[in-house]
Design a protein around this motif. Structure first.
Motif, short mmCIF file in Angstrom:
data_model
loop_
_atom_site.label_atom_id
_atom_site.label_comp_id
_atom_site.label_asym_id
_atom_site.label_seq_id
_atom_site.Cartn_x
_atom_site.Cartn_y
_atom_site.Cartn_z
N PHE A 107 0.84 -1.21 0.00
CA PHE A 107 0.00 0.00 0.00
C PHE A 107 0.87 1.25 0.00
O PHE A 107 0.65 2.19 -0.77
N SER A 108 1.87 1.25 0.88
CA SER A 108 2.77 2.41 0.92
C SER A 108 3.47 2.60 -0.42
O SER A 108 3.66 3.73 -0.89
N LEU A 109 3.88 1.49 -1.01
CA LEU A 109 4.60 1.60 -2.29
C LEU A 109 3.69 2.15 -3.37
O LEU A 109 4.09 3.00 -4.18
N ALA A 110 2.45 1.66 -3.39
CA ALA A 110 1.50 2.15 -4.40
C ALA A 110 1.24 3.64 -4.19
O ALA A 110 1.18 4.42 -5.16
N ILE A 111 1.10 4.04 -2.95
CA ILE A 111 0.90 5.47 -2.66
C ILE A 111 2.12 6.28 -3.13
O ILE A 111 1.97 7.34 -3.75
N ASP A 112 3.31 5.73 -2.86
CA ASP A 112 4.54 6.35 -3.34
C ASP A 112 4.49 6.61 -4.83
O ASP A 112 4.86 7.68 -5.32
N VAL A 113 4.06 5.61 -5.56
CA VAL A 113 4.02 5.74 -7.03
C VAL A 113 3.02 6.81 -7.43
O VAL A 113 3.31 7.67 -8.28
N ILE A 114 1.88 6.76 -6.81
CA ILE A 114 0.85 7.77 -7.15
C ILE A 114 1.41 9.18 -6.91
O ILE A 114 1.23 10.09 -7.72
N ASP A 115 2.13 9.32 -5.79
CA ASP A 115 2.69 10.64 -5.47
C ASP A 115 3.75 11.08 -6.47
O ASP A 115 4.00 12.28 -6.61
N ARG A 116 4.39 10.13 -7.11
CA ARG A 116 5.55 10.50 -7.92
C ARG A 116 5.29 10.49 -9.42
O ARG A 116 6.14 10.91 -10.19
N VAL A 117 4.14 9.98 -9.83
CA VAL A 117 3.79 10.01 -11.25
C VAL A 117 2.72 11.07 -11.42
O VAL A 117 1.56 10.86 -11.03
N PRO A 118 3.09 12.22 -11.97
CA PRO A 118 2.18 13.37 -11.97
C PRO A 118 0.80 13.04 -12.54
O PRO A 118 -0.21 13.44 -11.96
N LEU B 109 -0.99 10.59 -12.37
CA LEU B 109 -1.86 9.76 -11.53
C LEU B 109 -2.45 10.56 -10.38
O LEU B 109 -3.35 10.09 -9.68
N GLN B 110 -1.94 11.76 -10.18
CA GLN B 110 -2.21 12.37 -8.89
C GLN B 110 -3.66 12.77 -8.68
O GLN B 110 -4.21 12.63 -7.58
N VAL B 111 -4.30 13.23 -9.72
CA VAL B 111 -5.70 13.63 -9.55
C VAL B 111 -6.58 12.40 -9.31
O VAL B 111 -7.24 12.27 -8.28
N ALA B 112 -6.50 11.48 -10.28
CA ALA B 112 -7.31 10.27 -10.13
C ALA B 112 -6.90 9.47 -8.90
O ALA B 112 -7.70 8.73 -8.31
N GLY B 113 -5.65 9.67 -8.51
CA GLY B 113 -5.12 8.82 -7.44
C GLY B 113 -5.54 9.20 -6.04
O GLY B 113 -5.40 8.40 -5.11
N ALA B 114 -6.05 10.42 -5.88
CA ALA B 114 -6.31 10.88 -4.52
C ALA B 114 -7.22 9.93 -3.74
O ALA B 114 -6.93 9.55 -2.61
N HIS B 115 -8.33 9.54 -4.37
CA HIS B 115 -9.23 8.68 -3.60
C HIS B 115 -8.68 7.25 -3.49
O HIS B 115 -8.97 6.52 -2.56
N ILE B 116 -7.85 6.89 -4.44
CA ILE B 116 -7.24 5.54 -4.34
C ILE B 116 -6.25 5.50 -3.18
O ILE B 116 -6.18 4.51 -2.44
N LEU C 284 -6.15 2.94 -0.13
CA LEU C 284 -4.96 2.17 0.26
C LEU C 284 -4.65 2.39 1.74
O LEU C 284 -4.29 1.44 2.45
N ARG C 285 -4.82 3.61 2.18
CA ARG C 285 -4.58 3.87 3.60
C ARG C 285 -5.59 3.13 4.48
O ARG C 285 -5.25 2.62 5.54
N ASP C 286 -6.80 3.07 4.00
CA ASP C 286 -7.82 2.31 4.74
C ASP C 286 -7.43 0.83 4.81
O ASP C 286 -7.64 0.16 5.83
N MET C 287 -6.87 0.34 3.72
CA MET C 287 -6.44 -1.07 3.71
C MET C 287 -5.37 -1.31 4.76
O MET C 287 -5.35 -2.34 5.43
#
Lengths: 792, 792
Positions: free
Chosen positions: A740-751, A753-760, A764-767
């Motif tokens: 989960f942390s790694l996926a969040i990392d990727v979302i944060d670093r791939v521009p 993805l960032q908009v669509a990624g916010a709710h994901i 992931l944090r809920d998971m």
């Protein structure tokens, strides 16, 4: 206590000659500390003959030489094969001297010949820049034990004696060294010596009396107490004590004969009856004055027999004429003119006292073990491979098949391969080895041992709860030309950090010495790793051994992190064949996801690093992100993160890399295994984010890769000392190496993805919270994560 | 051997009660391994009452509790102050149980109250994610020894006993642990216990018989041999052996009384006569079956008294009804209904058996040492400063004034401060301390000791050639609220890497526990460093301890490299006042260049990093290059390079920075000492080349600073394993930290110097050759380099 004060086995001419030989040794030892010219005092000693800076240790040198010349006598009179280990770190002059006198030194270093010129060079270069070390370094013929760091002499000696039934390993134990922990427990090694198949170790505890400035403990307790200690350790102690050379020669000669008789009797009894049982071997306590035969008093202070004799007994020789005179008197007291001929050669009557050829301890091939090393007979490791029909979908215990491989290595190499481990081979899932050979056990047996004890007096698996002793045995074993394998707990391999350092230094030097033949590499399997400590908790979480390993000479350091069964097998197979290296293999013992069938594993391990195509979807295009796994659990989490991302973002392009050979990350100018910058760039891209999920402390990766083009985009996750009693996934979450942390990392670093990624990210944090809650409620990880499989 | 088989000091009601208390302990120990519900079996045991994953170690738990309840009796009947250390790593259930029963656990963790609900929580959370550790972790009241890593129990115990004359430190030594090196030599600690001023350590060697799967050595040698070993170590052994509880209670009770009589007699004799001499203290060998009182057989295999009792004797309880039944029978065999009342509280008759208040071993303030800690009385360290009239022009031995400071700290704190070192305090130039207090020595004395021996039975300087034992003593000493200072050789501090790791982990946890008061920091002076090994050579060159230090929790790790006398004084002064940290100070003992007068040193050390204006000439402008020195010798060479450059290039602008506090280099989010990025940039510039001359392995600096703006221009020089017998300058040249290499580096990196610099580089290279040649000829460095001074 045993004492031979009255026995006089030496008749006059032999006694005189032996004494003269020892005088020659003492003369050389003093000469190498002091002289840069006028080596045999053929002219009066003048200040310019003396080195400007006086370095070296006189203190234990005379005692070491005394022992050496008496062992030489035993070799000759009993035709005993023998090697010599000097525990006292700084006593090299006392060993260099007899090694030079018996000719070996000049044979391997012809510029230090047996003449005045050679002797002068020998003296001058001792403990001199660019010259001869003041320990028994690898450059010293006959040495397998440098003694720079103290405490390993006895365990090294036992390693040398195992599987060498005709060999006697004489080991001088310094009374300073005897205070160290590793030495104190290594006396118990006698409980692991099989009198039929092994040689013997003869420890000579040298009560020199002092460390640098302090008395030693063992020299200041009553003899009865010391004898009791040695008997408690299972030895039969013999005391040789005094300072009068004549009496001491007689005592030492008689004691060595008696001790040798006893050794032979034990061996003969066992070898003729075929009955293996623990023997109470003899050992010698030798008490002599520190700096024996040196100046007894200097400037009104006691020197001989006191701590002041530790290093250089007479200082300021250049400025102080009285000291110069005292030095000359001292040196002349050995009557060098009677010992050396006009050309500066030891006179023939004395030369005859040394053993000949390979019987010389300095020329014994056991002490240049590479000469005796035979390559291991290895089974085809592919036969132990497990099927992996589809990557990332099946589970297996990673170390188990390696246990089976090692079993068969043991079968095929019944006299030159041993497995070492601190009572953890079963815990570490290597117990298949017991099918080939049990744990060596020579202490008492109980009836219940028959039910799963796996003990045998002729076992070849070495288990004792002392990483120090095991490592020492193993080093001694490979230094004398054999092979082995050591598996141990990751957190506690730090116990032998310092031994690793010293062996790496030994190898870095020895591999550059032309007359030293290559020895087998040291193979350390680091298992029960940080990520699977479960109830062991925080104290058992420490992947930092790699940080120690990496500082040593790149020519001898190797680190592998095979992620699964087949890559571990391939790695172990490679390591068992390698030479003059230290191979550190990190692989956990638990049930883990499998990725590579055997062919893929061989290909991957041969490269050491590579893209896993089946886990990547960037084929034919630049990826959005490079995901890297290095180590078994980090690889699983990185894969799971990759799957999560691909499930949530249909158009994301991820390249997945796995690293087995850690040094691939370093530039090739730093390490021979290093990837070229071009290869590195083509794998890691020049500008895409890299999420590197690492087994160890994360900073290590930066240290290796800081000069790489794309370093600014390298984000490393690893262990950050955030642990306690945790489930594996919870521990991963705490240290942010989880999916989960790694996926969040990727979302944060791939521009993009960032908009669509916010709710994901929210999801992931809920998971993560859900996982933690499940663990706290049930004590285990949710089976869907524990048994997770690659879905594509 | 001493045995009390026939003594029966316990009368029936007391015997029954003691036994009942022990049954309660055993019940709790088993309960915490198995139960998540139905804690007192008030209903029939069903699978859902049992934890899903069974973790914990039953094996040594009953024995530990057995000892604990008997020690409780001694505390009550003899009014003896006592604390308890459990060596066996995994036996926490056997300690948690009595700690809970005597109420302390519920006092500090009110959610685990003395009732059914509290008990249920206590059981469930044992060895459970987020719960109670399965060792004697810092969270356990009364613990000062976690026992996660084995081998330090005795040395910790002695550390606790020093200077606590009324305290008895009971320490259970596991027979597995007893095989480790550190434990094996720590038995000799009895030679350092002064019966007048110190308390006493009572070791109880618990022959539980097995490690994980193997028998232990000491349990499988004859009792006579073991007794001999203990007597050889200087102890008087008492044996308590058996399995019948009634007989064992009598034996243990009688033995403890006898042993206590003996201890009191030794103390009284010494304290009334005032004569300090080495005592032969009693110790106990306790032989009980492993997993005592647990299932004797499971599935036809022997369990009690065999290795199978090590962890969880009955597995698969959920799936195997027979095992469930056996578990219930086993738990009910302790008759919990007789032990606990309806609310789940221990019945009053049993509760009365525990000592009260601070007499409880779990509530004794010595085991929460911060409560007893008094701040050190410190002299004004400025009084020890040396004058430095002009920076970089005078020389002094860097550690010497610190020795004088420590002397006076010792005088001002005569009962709560000790200095530790492995026979190197003189060698390390700290010998001024002997003016305040000698080396503690209780073994035999010789007449010559009076001339420079510096030995005394009431000395407070602790010297033994075992870094393990010293570190263990020191840890035990600070954990019980006192202060100390440990100086040791840099290369061999690796011997205690693992002890450092464990203590850092302890501190990281303990400082977060509200009821644990802060303890004094551990102060390690690392001296005789890599750059000044001269004749000691390659084995003595290892600055890698810092790489180990840095991996641990940043809240507890501190590294300082003061470059001269006054900055070392300032650093030591700071460290002696700090709490809950580990301060690692690197400073060489030799004669070195001095830079800072005391005011400048205080200012510089307070900042931890800073520009040395007097060595810089970039004032009011951007520099061409930033030159950094970190460590004494690297700073000198960096300064000399700066001077060389300014001599050769009149217009070059150099900024000179010195780093004392290594963690300043890390970002503040990584370490509390970290410089902000803005401050870092203003010091190191955003784009100028940085030549960083470092004491240790160079990669460490990259690891700390890889995220800094100007990292791409950071060029670090440090030790690269290129050593042998070298002069200091030659070693520097080999590893490229010398003035010439650094100056060449600068020329290569500052574009405008490159044309004019070509021939200067040639000249610098010639200088290197000349230096090497001089060293090879004379054995020393050219005095002009050795005694070099800052010329501006």
């Amino acid at each position: 206590m045993n004492s031979q004060a009255e026995a006089t086995p030496l008749l006059t001419p032999e006694l005189d000659q032996l004494h003269a030989y020892w005088r020659a040794c003492c003369y050389l030892a003093a000469g190498m500390i002091y002289l840069r010219d006028n080596p045999l005092l053929r002219e009066p000693l003048r200040p310019e003959h003396v080195k400007r800076r006086l370095l070296g240790h006189w203190g234990s040198s005379p005692g070491l030489s005394f022992i050496y010349v008496h062992l030489n006598r035993l070799i000759r009179t009993r035709n005993q094969e023998m090697i010599f280990l000097a525990g006292p770190g700084h006593g090299a002059p006392g060993v260099l001297a007899p090694v030079y006198l018996e000719g070996t030194y000049s044979e391997v270093y012809p510029d230090k010949g047996q003449d005045l010129e050679g002797l002068k060079r020998f003296f001058k270069q001792f403990s001199f820049p660019g010259g001869i070390g003041s320990h028994c370094t690898p450059e010293l013929p006959g040495s397998i034990h440098e003694g720079g760091e103290l405490g390993y002499s006895i365990s090294h000696a036992f390693g040398a004696a195992f599987d060498n039934p005709e060999l006697l390993v004489a080991v001088v134990v310094g009374d300073g060294e005897a205070e160290t922990g590793p030495l104190a427990t290594s006396w118990h090694s006698n409980k692991f010596l099989n009198p039929i198949r092994d040689g013997v170790v003869l420890p000579i505890l040298h009560l020199n009396g002092y460390k640098i400035n302090n008395p030693t403990i063992l020299s200041r307790i009553p003899n009865e107490e010391l004898a009791c200690l040695m008997r408690g350790y299972g030895w039969v102690p013999y005391f040789v004590e005094g300072e009068d050379p004549t009496r001491m020669h007689q005592q030492m000669g008689a004691t060595l004969e008696q001790v040798h008789d006893q050794i032979r009797a034990i061996q003969q009894e066992a070898r003729t009856t075929g009955k293996t049982q623990r023997a109470h071997w003899p050992m010698i306590v030798l008490r002599t004055p520190k700096g024996w035969t040196g100046p007894s008093e200097v400037d009104g202070h006691k020197v001989e027999g006191f701590w002041r004799a530790h290093q250089v007994p007479l200082a300021d020789v250049h400025e102080n004429p009285e000291h110069l005179r005292q030095l000359e008197d001292w040196l002349r007291s050995y009557r060098p003119d009677e010992l050396f001929d006009a050309e500066g050669r030891l006179i023939p009557e004395l030369k005859a006292l040394a053993p000949k050829g390979q019987r010389r301890m300095s020329a014994n091939p056991h002490a240049n073990g590479g000469l005796l090393r035979r390559a291991l007979r290895l089974p085809d490791f592919r036969d132990y491979a497990i099927p992996v029909p589809k990557p990332g979908t099946t589970h297996h215990f990673n170390t188990k098949p390696t246990g089976t491989l090692l079993r068969d290595v043991m079968v095929k190499n019944p006299t030159n391969f041993r497995v070492f481990g601190p009572d953890e081979n079963t815990s570490n899932k290597l117990d298949a080895i017991y099918e080939a050979s049990k744990k060596l056990w020579l202490c008492d047996f109980l009836p219940e041992d028959a039910d799963g004890g796996e003990l045998a007096p002729d076992g070849r698996v070495m288990e004792m709860l002392s990483e120090h002793t095991l490592e020492g045995w193993y080093e001694g074993y490979v230094l004398t030309g054999r092979h082995g394998f050591f598996a141990t707990y990751e957190a506690f391999v730090h116990i032998i950090d310092s031994m690793y350092n010293q062996h790496a230094k030994w190898l870095a030097i020895s591999r550059e010495i032309p007359w030293r033949a290559p020895i087998a590499s040291l193979n350390l399997l680091i298992t029960s790793t940080v990520w699977r400590q479960d109830h062991n908790g925080f104290t058992h979480q420490d992947p930092g051994f790699l940080d120690v390993v990496i500082n040593k000479n790149p020519r001898v350091t190797r680190i592998y992190l095979p992620p699964d069964v087949n890559s571990l097998l391939s790695t172990v197979h490679h390591c068992l064949q390698s030479r003059d290296d230290i191979n550190v293999i990190v692989a956990d013992k638990q049930n883990h996801l499998q990725y590579l069938d055997v062919d893929a594993a061989i290909k991957h391990c041969t490269k050491g690093i590579g893209i896993w195509e089946w886990a990547s979807n960037d084929q034919g295009a630049e990826p959005d992100v490079v995901m890297v796994g290095c180590g078994d659990i980090p690889t699983k989490e990185a894969l799971a993160a990759t799957a999560l991302l691909r499930e949530h973002f249909s158009d994301i392009r991820i390249r997945f890399i796995n690293v087995v050979d850690l040094f691939k990350l370093q530039p090739p100018r730093e390490h021979p295994h290093g990837l070229s910058d071009a290869d590195f760039d083509s794998l890691f891209t020049k500008d895409k984010p890299i999420i590197f999920n690492f087994h160890g402390y994360p900073w290590l990766i930066h240290r290796l890769a800081y000069r790489r083009t794309n370093h600014k985009n390298l984000h490393v996750r690893g262990y950050k000392e955030k642990g306690n009693i945790n489930t594996p996934l919870e521990l991963a979450i705490n240290n942010e190496i989880d999916r989960f942390s790694l996926a969040i990392d990727v979302i944060d670093r791939v521009p993009r993805l960032q908009v669509a990624g916010a709710h994901i990210k929210e999801k992931l944090r809920d998971m993560q919270i859900e996982c933690r809650n499940y663990a706290y409620e049930h004590g285990i990880d949710k089976p869907e994560f524990d048994q997770w499989a690659w879905p594509f």
